[in-house]
Design an enzyme around this catalytic site. Sequence first.
Site, short mmCIF file in Angstrom:
data_model
loop_
_atom_site.label_atom_id
_atom_site.label_comp_id
_atom_site.label_asym_id
_atom_site.label_seq_id
_atom_site.Cartn_x
_atom_site.Cartn_y
_atom_site.Cartn_z
N GLN A 201 -2.76 2.87 15.05
CA GLN A 201 -1.72 3.45 14.18
C GLN A 201 -0.93 4.53 14.91
O GLN A 201 0.30 4.59 14.82
CB GLN A 201 -2.41 4.04 12.93
N GLU B 71 -9.27 4.17 -1.97
CA GLU B 71 -8.10 3.98 -2.82
C GLU B 71 -8.47 3.22 -4.09
O GLU B 71 -9.54 2.63 -4.18
CB GLU B 71 -7.01 3.17 -2.07
N THR C 145 -8.46 -5.38 4.06
CA THR C 145 -8.47 -4.45 2.93
C THR C 145 -9.49 -5.02 1.96
O THR C 145 -9.36 -6.17 1.55
CB THR C 145 -7.08 -4.36 2.28
N ASP D 20 -8.88 0.56 2.32
CA ASP D 20 -7.86 0.18 3.30
C ASP D 20 -8.39 0.53 4.69
O ASP D 20 -8.22 1.64 5.18
CB ASP D 20 -6.57 0.94 2.98
N HIS E 83 -4.21 14.11 0.75
CA HIS E 83 -4.31 13.25 1.92
C HIS E 83 -3.06 13.37 2.78
O HIS E 83 -3.14 13.58 4.00
CB HIS E 83 -4.52 11.80 1.49
N GLU F 266 -10.14 4.10 4.04
CA GLU F 266 -9.31 4.88 3.12
C GLU F 266 -9.76 4.53 1.71
O GLU F 266 -9.72 3.37 1.30
CB GLU F 266 -7.82 4.58 3.33
N GLU G 292 -9.66 12.66 7.88
CA GLU G 292 -9.60 14.00 7.29
C GLU G 292 -10.96 14.70 7.34
O GLU G 292 -11.04 15.89 7.61
CB GLU G 292 -9.17 13.91 5.82
N LYS H 284 -3.32 -1.69 10.04
CA LYS H 284 -3.71 -1.98 8.66
C LYS H 284 -3.86 -3.47 8.43
O LYS H 284 -3.86 -3.92 7.30
CB LYS H 284 -2.63 -1.43 7.71
N ARG I 164 -7.08 4.01 13.48
CA ARG I 164 -6.25 5.21 13.70
C ARG I 164 -5.58 5.25 15.06
O ARG I 164 -4.47 5.77 15.20
CB ARG I 164 -7.10 6.48 13.52
N ASP J 193 0.85 -1.19 0.00
CA ASP J 193 0.00 0.00 0.00
C ASP J 193 0.88 1.24 0.00
O ASP J 193 1.86 1.31 0.73
CB ASP J 193 -0.92 0.00 1.22
CA CA Z 1 -3.77 3.31 2.76
#
Ligand code: CA
Length: 418
Positions: free
Chosen positions: A237, A200, A254, A230, A132, A198, A360, A250, A234, A125
């Site tokens: 993370q 993507e 996915t 994804d 972003h 996420e 975000e 992560k 948070r 990834d």
């Molecule tokens: Ca990602």
Amino acid sequence: MPLLKSWVASANSADHPFPLNNLPYGVFSTEDSDPRCGVAIGDSILDLAAAEKAGLVAISGIPVFDAPHWNDFMDLGAEAWDALRARLTEILTEGSADEAKAAPLLVPMDKATLHMPIAVREYTDFYAGRNHAFNVGTMFRGPENALPPNWLHIPIGYNGRASSVVVSGTDVRRPWGQLKSPDHDLPAFLPCRRFDLELEMGAIVGTASNGPITVQEADDNIFGYVLLNDWSARDIQAWEYQPLGPFQAKSTATSISPWIITKPALEPFRTDTPEREFELLDHLKDCGPMLYDIDLAVTLAPEGKDATTITRTNYKEMYYSAAQQLAHHTTAGTPMNVGDLLGSGTISGATKPERGSLLELSWGGKEPLTLDTGETRTFLEDGDTLTLTGAAKGDGYTIGFGTCTGTVLPALKDPYAR
Ligand code: CA
């Protein structure tokens, strides 16, 4: 190129995601059949395992479609890819001599279960969306230091887990993990409180390589694209990511969409990467338009309620193309294999309604989002269903990606219960 007419009537509409111009590849099963390869046309799927048996498609003489993935076919190489697309276009086009033979091999989409289209060999990834990276960097380090110093020179990535990639429609359970709240001196093992998406695109490697390849070779080696979510924890993370990057944050899942949209279908929508303030080194330089103009959106539906569109953006917002990412991936000599999956990185536009993650959209949880139902969200709640969609709009036709959905299940009461 206009809408190509098919004898499959449902495919002949300007808004249908799967016209003859598209021909996306997937894996499906029915009550009577095991997972096998198929191609979507309108509201139906042409059973390619059956078509192969009937002698309608014979690409290399080796049977490849009675398989629960497209890897064997991809392995035949780019000439075979072109030959199959040409043959399918011939079979499915209006007035085709093959209609009588092919029509009985169509399976209604609503009678089919869709599966993973490929056996994912390895998964990487990237972090290649500038808005972003700027938004996330601003939240953590302030706007002056938002982009790490390497960001404008290489597409940053990490090696993920192929085993965690699931097909659209698979429920995703809220993970447990080690969290450290700023109010506490020590971490605790708890269910994730800041579970996120996420938005993507995923690029599928269809040709193996062994050693560094150029951006042009990388583009040639990509078989097609899927939507990719994804799922990101948070709070896990935030505690674990320095200095080696995300790990358990992560590792839950996915999700990818079930239909591979191939490069030829996307050819009319190629577009350049954005202006750069630093010229890239030669081995990463653009050598033609290698991004695509694909409209993307995400909806969020609380359990049993209507969905709200929470973001709309476009794949052309990326700073690096998948070809540049793949080329960069090979520079130190790593072999790439058929079935490798590359995530683009979160795709966010310049304005707030174009942001591709709740991190975000809610600015780190500080600005809750109000849904059409009146409820608010900072991060995902149990029972929330996310749906990613994507479509390239042609002149009188659409190249649709279908959907990539997933519902958040509550965390287990005790993840170690036996
Ligand atoms: Ca990602």
